[in-house]
Write an enzyme that holds these catalytic residues in place. Structure first.
Site, PDB file in Angstrom:
ATOM      1  N   SER A  15      34.879  40.639  85.113  1.00  0.00           N
ATOM      2  CA  SER A  15      35.347  39.368  86.018  1.00  0.00           C
ATOM      3  C   SER A  15      34.218  38.741  85.793  1.00  0.00           C
ATOM      4  O   SER A  15      34.229  37.640  85.289  1.00  0.00           O
ATOM      5  CB  SER A  15      36.090  38.940  86.740  1.00  0.00           C
ATOM      6  OG  SER A  15      34.653  39.248  87.780  1.00  0.00           O
ATOM      7  N   TYR A  46      38.548  37.502  90.593  1.00  0.00           N
ATOM      8  CA  TYR A  46      39.864  38.649  89.697  1.00  0.00           C
ATOM      9  C   TYR A  46      40.731  38.529  91.225  1.00  0.00           C
ATOM     10  O   TYR A  46      41.533  38.943  90.804  1.00  0.00           O
ATOM     11  CB  TYR A  46      39.118  39.710  88.886  1.00  0.00           C
ATOM     12  CG  TYR A  46      39.617  39.113  87.634  1.00  0.00           C
ATOM     13  CD1 TYR A  46      38.908  38.323  87.203  1.00  0.00           C
ATOM     14  CD2 TYR A  46      39.697  40.162  86.015  1.00  0.00           C
ATOM     15  CE1 TYR A  46      39.638  37.460  85.237  1.00  0.00           C
ATOM     16  CE2 TYR A  46      39.180  39.662  85.329  1.00  0.00           C
ATOM     17  CZ  TYR A  46      39.311  39.176  84.080  1.00  0.00           C
ATOM     18  OH  TYR A  46      39.041  38.147  83.640  1.00  0.00           O
ATOM     19  N   GLY A  47      39.775  38.683  91.910  1.00  0.00           N
ATOM     20  CA  GLY A  47      40.464  39.406  93.216  1.00  0.00           C
ATOM     21  C   GLY A  47      41.366  38.928  94.116  1.00  0.00           C
ATOM     22  O   GLY A  47      41.955  39.392  94.773  1.00  0.00           O
ATOM     23  N   ASN A  78      37.075  46.758  88.927  1.00  0.00           N
ATOM     24  CA  ASN A  78      38.277  47.851  90.132  1.00  0.00           C
ATOM     25  C   ASN A  78      39.164  47.152  90.309  1.00  0.00           C
ATOM     26  O   ASN A  78      40.630  47.500  90.596  1.00  0.00           O
ATOM     27  CB  ASN A  78      37.547  48.078  91.291  1.00  0.00           C
ATOM     28  CG  ASN A  78      37.089  49.202  91.363  1.00  0.00           C
ATOM     29  OD1 ASN A  78      36.593  50.461  91.617  1.00  0.00           O
ATOM     30  ND2 ASN A  78      35.350  48.549  90.844  1.00  0.00           N
ATOM     31  N   THR A  79      39.184  46.016  90.361  1.00  0.00           N
ATOM     32  CA  THR A  79      40.551  45.378  90.640  1.00  0.00           C
ATOM     33  C   THR A  79      41.584  45.078  89.341  1.00  0.00           C
ATOM     34  O   THR A  79      42.673  45.512  89.389  1.00  0.00           O
ATOM     35  CB  THR A  79      40.574  43.171  90.981  1.00  0.00           C
ATOM     36  OG1 THR A  79      39.052  43.789  91.521  1.00  0.00           O
ATOM     37  CG2 THR A  79      41.386  42.041  90.964  1.00  0.00           C
ATOM     38  N   GLU A 156      27.228  37.301  92.662  1.00  0.00           N
ATOM     39  CA  GLU A 156      27.335  36.099  91.274  1.00  0.00           C
ATOM     40  C   GLU A 156      26.628  34.688  91.473  1.00  0.00           C
ATOM     41  O   GLU A 156      26.019  34.692  90.151  1.00  0.00           O
ATOM     42  CB  GLU A 156      29.007  35.563  90.909  1.00  0.00           C
ATOM     43  CG  GLU A 156      30.525  36.219  90.060  1.00  0.00           C
ATOM     44  CD  GLU A 156      30.069  36.303  89.009  1.00  0.00           C
ATOM     45  OE1 GLU A 156      29.447  35.751  87.542  1.00  0.00           O
ATOM     46  OE2 GLU A 156      30.320  37.458  88.557  1.00  0.00           O
ATOM     47  N   CYS A 188      33.987  47.768  94.229  1.00  0.00           N
ATOM     48  CA  CYS A 188      34.550  46.871  93.170  1.00  0.00           C
ATOM     49  C   CYS A 188      32.809  46.773  92.178  1.00  0.00           C
ATOM     50  O   CYS A 188      31.874  47.364  93.075  1.00  0.00           O
ATOM     51  CB  CYS A 188      34.270  45.339  94.099  1.00  0.00           C
ATOM     52  SG  CYS A 188      33.602  42.933  93.132  1.00  0.00           S
ATOM     53  N   THR A 189      32.699  46.330  91.170  1.00  0.00           N
ATOM     54  CA  THR A 189      31.657  46.740  90.617  1.00  0.00           C
ATOM     55  C   THR A 189      31.074  45.740  90.742  1.00  0.00           C
ATOM     56  O   THR A 189      29.416  45.560  90.449  1.00  0.00           O
ATOM     57  CB  THR A 189      32.201  46.685  89.213  1.00  0.00           C
ATOM     58  OG1 THR A 189      32.405  45.250  88.325  1.00  0.00           O
ATOM     59  CG2 THR A 189      32.733  47.967  88.390  1.00  0.00           C
TER      60      THR A 189
HETATM   61  N1  DGL Z   1      34.065  43.103  89.958  1.00  0.00           N
HETATM   62  C1  DGL Z   1      35.071  43.293  90.264  1.00  0.00           C
HETATM   63  C2  DGL Z   1      36.333  44.364  90.015  1.00  0.00           C
HETATM   64  O1  DGL Z   1      35.281  45.335  90.679  1.00  0.00           O
HETATM   65  C3  DGL Z   1      35.986  41.537  90.083  1.00  0.00           C
HETATM   66  C4  DGL Z   1      35.168  40.824  91.113  1.00  0.00           C
HETATM   67  C5  DGL Z   1      35.860  39.755  91.008  1.00  0.00           C
HETATM   68  O2  DGL Z   1      36.277  39.408  90.018  1.00  0.00           O
HETATM   69  O3  DGL Z   1      36.861  39.609  92.239  1.00  0.00           O
HETATM   70  O4  DGL Z   1      36.837  44.352  91.324  1.00  0.00           O
END
Ligand code: DGL
Length: 275
Positions: A15, A46-47, A78-79, A156, A188-189
């Site tokens: 994301s 995205y979360g 991860n999401t 971010e 979450c990455t």
């Molecule tokens: N970096 C993402 C993850 O690993 C998503 C973070 C997001 O956009 O909420 O879940």
């Protein structure tokens, strides 16, 4: 011998900037592979989005990456891995992997007291996927999860070592501190970028798991199994990596240049809604 496809790049997406922690690990472990990275900076996070939206976004990004001729895709989020990967997999004609399965594997191997914490976005935590994958490996492991929705915007924003971030992390993690966990998955990455803060709060008795390392290991295996791994002869230094975003390329570029081991000159801006 390598097939022609072995020359093609790997598509990696997230994301936003978080997936760069996975891209960085792929660069380290698979230095012959080219990468096309897409960060959906216009639509992060995205979360907090619904399942349908996360699936739609992921499909659009995959269509875009395929226009770049990628030979495999890493869902470095991860999401999206939790919500979209299994929906998308049947439609794929190239190999695709996510970060959750590799993360669950390492955590299950690492825990000694069989008590694992997992932190991530709301959507990922609500999916229950880490608990499912960890318990598939060992049903006696207790998994304690906690959504940390403010972490992504803080990362971010680049507030990696900030008193506000420390305060937020202290509040989120206080719930995990008295649960006797010995392993904590950074699910979450974006979170490996807060590793020092999380590590300091959780203390020495808790090992932090970043799924990126094992994801790169799994990717290597997947490429070899499909006979599409790049050979040494394909290594070419300067333009091995391409980066695309859906908004604010400058901010992304500053961030990427602060965490990657080389300097990125140009970042492409894509209207992802067209895909
Ligand atoms: N970096 C993402 C993850 O690993 C998503 C973070 C997001 O956009 O909420 O879940």
């Amino acid at each position: 011998m390598h097939t022609d496809l072995s020359l093609a790049p790997i598509g990696v997406f997230d994301s936003g900037v978080g997936g760069l922690t996975v891209a960085r690990e792929i660069m380290r472990q698979l230095p012959n592979e080219k990468i096309v990275y897409f960060g959906d900076t216009a639509r992060v996070p995205y979360g907090s989005k619904s399942k349908n939206t996360i699936i739609r976004y992921s499909k659009q990004i995959i269509r875009f990456l395929k226009t770049k001729g990628v030979k495999a895709i890493v869902v470095a989020c991860n999401t999206a891995s939790a919500i979209a990967l299994e929906e998308i997999r049947p439609e794929m004609d190239i190999p695709i992997i996510g970060v959750v399965k590799p993360g669950a594997k390492v955590a299950a191997q690492k825990t000694v007291n069989k008590r694992i914490g997992v932190i991530g976005t709301e959507a990922m935590i609500n999916s229950g996927i880490y608990t499912e994958f960890i318990n598939r490996r060992d049903k006696d492991i207790t998994v304690i999860t906690k959504a940390c929705p403010l972490f992504v915007p803080l990362v971010e924003e680049g507030w990696l070592k900030d008193s506000v971030t420390y305060e937020v992390a202290t509040r989120y993690l206080s719930e995990l501190k008295d649960k006797d966990i010995d392993t904590l998955v950074l699910g979450c990455t974006h979170y490996p970028l807060l590793r020092n803060t999380v590590g300091e709060i959780m203390g020495d008795g808790v090992s932090l798991v970043n799924p990126a390392y094992e994801t790169a290991v799994s990717l290597k295996k997947l490429l070899e199994e499909n006979n599409i791994a790049a050979g040494n002869e394909h290594r070419y230094a300067s333009n091995m990596y391409e980066f695309y975003v859906s908004d604010t390329a400058e901010k992304f570029k500053r961030f990427a240049n602060s965490i990657l081991p080389f300097h990125i000159e140009s970042i492409g801006l894509i209207n992802i809604e067209e895909y």
